[in-house]
Motif scaffolding. Structure first.
Motif, PDB file in Angstrom:
ATOM      1  N   THR A 208       0.974  -1.155  -0.155  1.00 38.65           N
ATOM      2  CA  THR A 208      -0.133   0.224  -0.412  1.00 38.65           C
ATOM      3  C   THR A 208       0.760   1.168  -0.246  1.00 38.65           C
ATOM      4  O   THR A 208       1.857   1.380   0.796  1.00 38.65           O
ATOM      5  CB  THR A 208      -0.979   0.045   0.704  1.00 38.65           C
ATOM      6  OG1 THR A 208      -1.537  -1.363   1.273  1.00 38.65           O
ATOM      7  CG2 THR A 208      -2.146   1.471   1.378  1.00 38.65           C
ATOM      8  N   SER A 209       0.223   1.750  -0.678  1.00 38.33           N
ATOM      9  CA  SER A 209       1.172   3.611  -1.203  1.00 38.33           C
ATOM     10  C   SER A 209       0.306   4.473  -0.326  1.00 38.33           C
ATOM     11  O   SER A 209      -0.757   4.509  -1.393  1.00 38.33           O
ATOM     12  CB  SER A 209       2.200   3.566  -2.157  1.00 38.33           C
ATOM     13  OG  SER A 209       2.106   4.956  -2.656  1.00 38.33           O
TER      14      SER A 209
ATOM     15  N   ALA B  32      -2.809   7.461  -9.323  1.00 40.75           N
ATOM     16  CA  ALA B  32      -2.499   6.667  -7.684  1.00 40.75           C
ATOM     17  C   ALA B  32      -4.245   6.053  -8.269  1.00 40.75           C
ATOM     18  O   ALA B  32      -5.439   6.691  -9.123  1.00 40.75           O
ATOM     19  CB  ALA B  32      -3.857   7.174  -6.519  1.00 40.75           C
TER      20      ALA B  32
ATOM     21  N   THR C 219      -3.923  -0.029  -3.714  1.00 36.84           N
ATOM     22  CA  THR C 219      -2.891  -0.096  -3.743  1.00 36.84           C
ATOM     23  C   THR C 219      -2.275   0.861  -3.792  1.00 36.84           C
ATOM     24  O   THR C 219      -1.069   0.974  -2.824  1.00 36.84           O
ATOM     25  CB  THR C 219      -2.330  -0.790  -5.155  1.00 36.84           C
ATOM     26  OG1 THR C 219      -2.894  -0.024  -6.288  1.00 36.84           O
ATOM     27  CG2 THR C 219      -3.019  -2.177  -5.111  1.00 36.84           C
ATOM     28  N   GLN C 220      -3.348   2.481  -4.035  1.00 40.12           N
ATOM     29  CA  GLN C 220      -1.953   3.012  -3.851  1.00 40.12           C
ATOM     30  C   GLN C 220      -3.396   4.136  -3.763  1.00 40.12           C
ATOM     31  O   GLN C 220      -4.269   4.375  -4.318  1.00 40.12           O
ATOM     32  CB  GLN C 220      -1.473   3.661  -5.143  1.00 40.12           C
ATOM     33  CG  GLN C 220      -0.937   5.068  -5.046  1.00 40.12           C
ATOM     34  CD  GLN C 220       0.748   5.129  -6.394  1.00 40.12           C
ATOM     35  OE1 GLN C 220       0.421   4.444  -7.021  1.00 40.12           O
ATOM     36  NE2 GLN C 220       1.251   6.076  -5.822  1.00 40.12           N
TER      37      GLN C 220
ATOM     38  N   SER D 172      -4.695   7.974  -3.418  1.00 42.46           N
ATOM     39  CA  SER D 172      -4.122   9.829  -3.216  1.00 42.46           C
ATOM     40  C   SER D 172      -5.515  10.642  -2.460  1.00 42.46           C
ATOM     41  O   SER D 172      -6.472  10.710  -2.694  1.00 42.46           O
ATOM     42  CB  SER D 172      -4.165  10.251  -4.268  1.00 42.46           C
ATOM     43  OG  SER D 172      -3.280  12.038  -4.816  1.00 42.46           O
TER      44      SER D 172
END
Length: 161
Positions: free
Chosen positions: A26-27, A37, A124-125, A127
């Motif tokens: 995870t980012s 994202a 997963t990402q 923003s």
């Protein structure tokens, strides 16, 4: 003024990281502009719905806002799947009237967002565009951190009898 905003956004990034730590790879990033994202979270007030945010300019997003009668009231969410190119999920999170926004209400928004995102397994990402929060960004970060805390470190182990 710019240094304060950057510091606040960094605090948000640090606070949200533990919230999604259970999900591998995870980012999380926070910025003043939309970044690449798979999930974009946009905090919006009733006034900012009328402004020219790049994600809100897309006709499909505008159509969904009208169809769902989304007015950006405090805590209301509108999730759109694949609304624009490069974005798998767009989540609009209403802040309500920014003049009436308090640290406590912002704290609740952070917690509600965390609970909502923890229920999504495909993230997963993420923003988060939190420009609307301005001075309440630290309270938002605190809400994220408080909601993500798990009471699992000092649990008593069951013994066989």
């Amino acid at each position: 003024m710019l240094k304060t905003k950057i510091l606040s956004l960094s605090l948000l990034a640090m606070a949200l990281a533990p919230a999604l730590a259970a999900q591998a790879a995870t980012s999380i990033s926070f910025s003043q502009q939309a970044t690449a994202a798979d999930t974009q979270v946009l905090l919006v007030s009733p006034d900012s719905l009328k402004q020219q945010h790049p994600l809100l300019q897309d006709p499909r997003v505008q159509q969904a806002i009208k169809a769902e009668q989304f007015t950006a009231q405090h805590g209301k969410k509108l999730e759109l799947l694949a609304p624009t190119a490069g974005v798998s999920r767009l989540l609009l999170l209403g802040t309500g009237d920014t003049a009436k926004l308090t640290a406590a209400k912002t704290n609740t928004l952070g917690g509600d967002l965390t609970a909502y995102l923890q229920g999504k397994s495909s993230l997963t990402q993420v923003s988060i565009d939190a420009r609307v929060l301005a001075q309440h960004a630290p309270a938002f970060a605190q809400g994220i951190e408080l909601r993500s805390y798990k009471f699992d470190k000092y649990q008593t182990r069951a013994t066989a009898t």
